[in-house]
Design an enzyme around this catalytic site. Structure first.
Site, mmCIF file in Angstrom:
data_model
loop_
_atom_site.group_PDB
_atom_site.id
_atom_site.type_symbol
_atom_site.label_atom_id
_atom_site.label_comp_id
_atom_site.label_asym_id
_atom_site.label_seq_id
_atom_site.Cartn_x
_atom_site.Cartn_y
_atom_site.Cartn_z
ATOM 1 N N HIS A 126 0.732 -1.234 -0.055
ATOM 2 C CA HIS A 126 0.055 -0.065 0.040
ATOM 3 C C HIS A 126 0.766 1.317 0.039
ATOM 4 O O HIS A 126 0.339 2.391 -0.130
ATOM 5 C CB HIS A 126 -0.983 -0.066 1.207
ATOM 6 C CG HIS A 126 -0.384 0.158 2.385
ATOM 7 N ND1 HIS A 126 -0.448 -0.688 3.431
ATOM 8 C CD2 HIS A 126 0.165 1.373 3.093
ATOM 9 C CE1 HIS A 126 0.217 -0.115 4.585
ATOM 10 N NE2 HIS A 126 0.557 1.286 4.257
ATOM 11 N N ASP A 183 0.085 -7.727 1.514
ATOM 12 C CA ASP A 183 0.558 -6.121 1.567
ATOM 13 C C ASP A 183 1.979 -6.041 1.553
ATOM 14 O O ASP A 183 2.933 -5.089 2.259
ATOM 15 C CB ASP A 183 0.121 -5.551 2.795
ATOM 16 C CG ASP A 183 0.125 -4.068 2.814
ATOM 17 O OD1 ASP A 183 0.239 -3.516 1.721
ATOM 18 O OD2 ASP A 183 0.211 -3.452 3.977
ATOM 19 N N SER A 203 5.838 1.335 9.239
ATOM 20 C CA SER A 203 5.522 0.191 8.166
ATOM 21 C C SER A 203 6.099 -0.174 7.201
ATOM 22 O O SER A 203 6.720 0.868 6.547
ATOM 23 C CB SER A 203 4.002 0.287 7.954
ATOM 24 O OG SER A 203 3.555 -0.692 7.399
#
Length: 494
Positions: A137, A167, A241
């Protein structure tokens, strides 16, 4: 809504990805790590600090900057302050609306915004020639991607491949004749209580290190079909992240992906993609630019205590087949609706999620043994795993219906049924309030396809199946708008 669903809903509402947003909008990138900067390096002694470990791995950790192309904004976008969010980010905020108006998230915290935007996240280099890992993402729909090294050097990067289901994304740093420091994934499974060190780019500040322990394994946070997160308590914030979590040997044990946070900041509950999951995905992306997964072709659900009791199973383990897909490997192998899958490829199946992960990891074309329980008997099958298709066709069966019956009450189940108007089964016309059927989520309009393993086409079929059932609970196959599932209802014998 059941108490379980309420709890899961509250939990999901507090989950957010860890990406820092700059300018218009940004979402926390999650990534996988590969750890092998110094081979055969001695483990760090936590009592003496983590400085040596930081020196060893930090050169392989990068900040990831993403620029999005200028796009036309709708009237609604303009009213909210500017650009349309990239695909994926919009979905993120729809899923977690409580974060829409948080400062820095790019929605409602500034009076005006230009079209286009940037996102910042983390990543890590996994090979000397500049391959690096980050979150899908983070780089999805990106116009430009670049990475910044520990010394401040910035390089352009190309997206090699992405995998939305985990992801994860693989990028390649554009630097000819340049050799990079890199890290490698661990080959050992982490244990609860092991030390971990998280490295990343929280809030765009640059390389930051936090430490903690592995708090739990096998977490399902509802982010995708292959959830198997490692929970850690090392502080993770927006921008972390996609960054790596290291063990004391300097190997990557996980890719920091999300946090649970009512406030938006770290509360000590972070989630990382395990190295074992990430490594397989990254290898596939590097070789093919995409991930090819194995496919069995069944709709499955976990075996609950109630279902286990209704099937006469000792333990609530395995995955029960609610439906078999047309032209699937499972159908060709002889798998039937109602089978309980206990093993695949010689490995035990703990639940439906475990089966999904195991099948996805099997190479398409490989033949593997499959052990199922059918009608109380153990059956061994051989299945040739297929390639997961883009769209799946659900299995269907043609059956006749009994036009003569009318809506009939089944007091021992707490519901009324009538012949289905279109296809096999009987339609639920009413569910008694406070009944076990109501507690299990049955509602008017649902279709009962099987009772105690027997197909039903009329209320009389349901009565006959109930009469033949000698257990305290009866297993019923129900078709709803969301698909098919088994439920176990108590009978009058219970």
């Amino acid at each position: 809504m059941s108490m379980k669903n309420k709890t899961l809903g509250a939990f999901a509402a507090g989950l957010m990805a860890a990406t820092a947003l700059v300018g218009a909008v940004s979402v926390l990138p999650s990534t996988q790590a590969v750890a092998q900067n110094q081979l055969h390096a001695a483990a760090i002694d936590p009592s003496r600090g983590f400085g040596e470990l930081v020196d060893r791995v930090m050169p392989a950790v990068v900040s990831v900057q993403v620029k999005y192309a200028t796009v036309a904004a709708t009237d609604e976008d303009q009213a909210k302050g500017g650009r349309k969010m990239p695909n994926g980010m919009e979905d993120f905020f729809k899923q977690f609306p409580q974060f829409r108006n948080m400062p820095g998230m790019g929605q409602g915290d500034e009076e005006s915004r230009p079209n286009g935007g940037m996102a910042m996240g983390s990543g890590f280099i996994i090979s000397a020639d500049g391959y690096a890992v980050t979150n899908n993402h983070v780089v999805k729909d990106a116009d430009q991607v670049s990475v910044t090294m520990k010394d401040g050097t910035e390089y352009k990067a190309e997206v090699i491949g992405t995998d939305p289901k985990t992801d994860l994304a693989l990028i390649k740093i554009d630097a000819k004749d340049k050799t990079f420091d890199y890290v490698a994934f661990t080959k050992d499974e982490p244990r609860v209580g092991d030390w971990v060190m998280a490295v990343g780019n929280p809030f765009g500040l640059g390389g930051t290190v936090t430490t903690g322990i592995v708090s739990a394994l096998g977490r399902d946070i509802g982010s995708g079909p292959y959830d198997n997160f490692m929970q850690i308590d090392a502080a993770i914030n927006r921008g972390n992240s996609g960054g790596p979590a290291f063990n004391l040997e300097g190997e990557v044990v996980g890719i920091n992906t999300a946090i649970f946070s009512p406030s938006g900041g770290s509360v000590g509950i972070g989630f990382a993609i395990p190295a074992s999951t990430a490594q397989n995905v990254i290898e596939s992306l590097k070789a093919n630019g995409k991930v090819t997964r194995g496919w069995l072709g069944v709709q499955i659900q976990p075996v609950t205590e109630d279902i286990a009791e209704s099937l006469g199973l000792k333990d609530a383990k395995g995955a029960i087949v609610a439906d078999v897909t047309e032209d699937s490997p499972a159908l060709a192998a002889g798998v039937k609706q109602g089978d309980t899958i206990l093993k695949i490829g010689g490995k035990d199946v703990s639940d439906s999620r475990d089966l999904s992960r195991q099948v996805a990891g099997i190479k398409p074309g490989d033949s593997v043994p499959l052990t199922v329980i059918r009608d109380g008997k153990t059956i061994d099958l051989e299945v040739k795993i297929g390639t997961m298709p883009d769209d799946r066709k659900m299995a269907s069966k043609n059956a006749s219906k009994d036009e003569g019956d009318k809506s009939v009450p089944l007091a021992n189940l707490g519901l009324k049924v009538a012949p289905a108007e279109d296809g096999p089964g009987v339609t639920v016309t009413d569910v008694a309030k406070g009944s076990a059927a109501a507690d299990m989520g049955l509602k008017a309009g649902d279709t009962i396809l099987e009772v105690a393993g027997q197909e039903v086409h009329a209320p009389s079929d349901v009565r006959a199946a109930l009469k033949a059932n000698d257990k305290k609970k009866v297993l019923i196959l129900v078709k709803t708008d969301e698909g098919q599932r088994f439920i176990a209802l108590p009978t009058a014998r219970g």
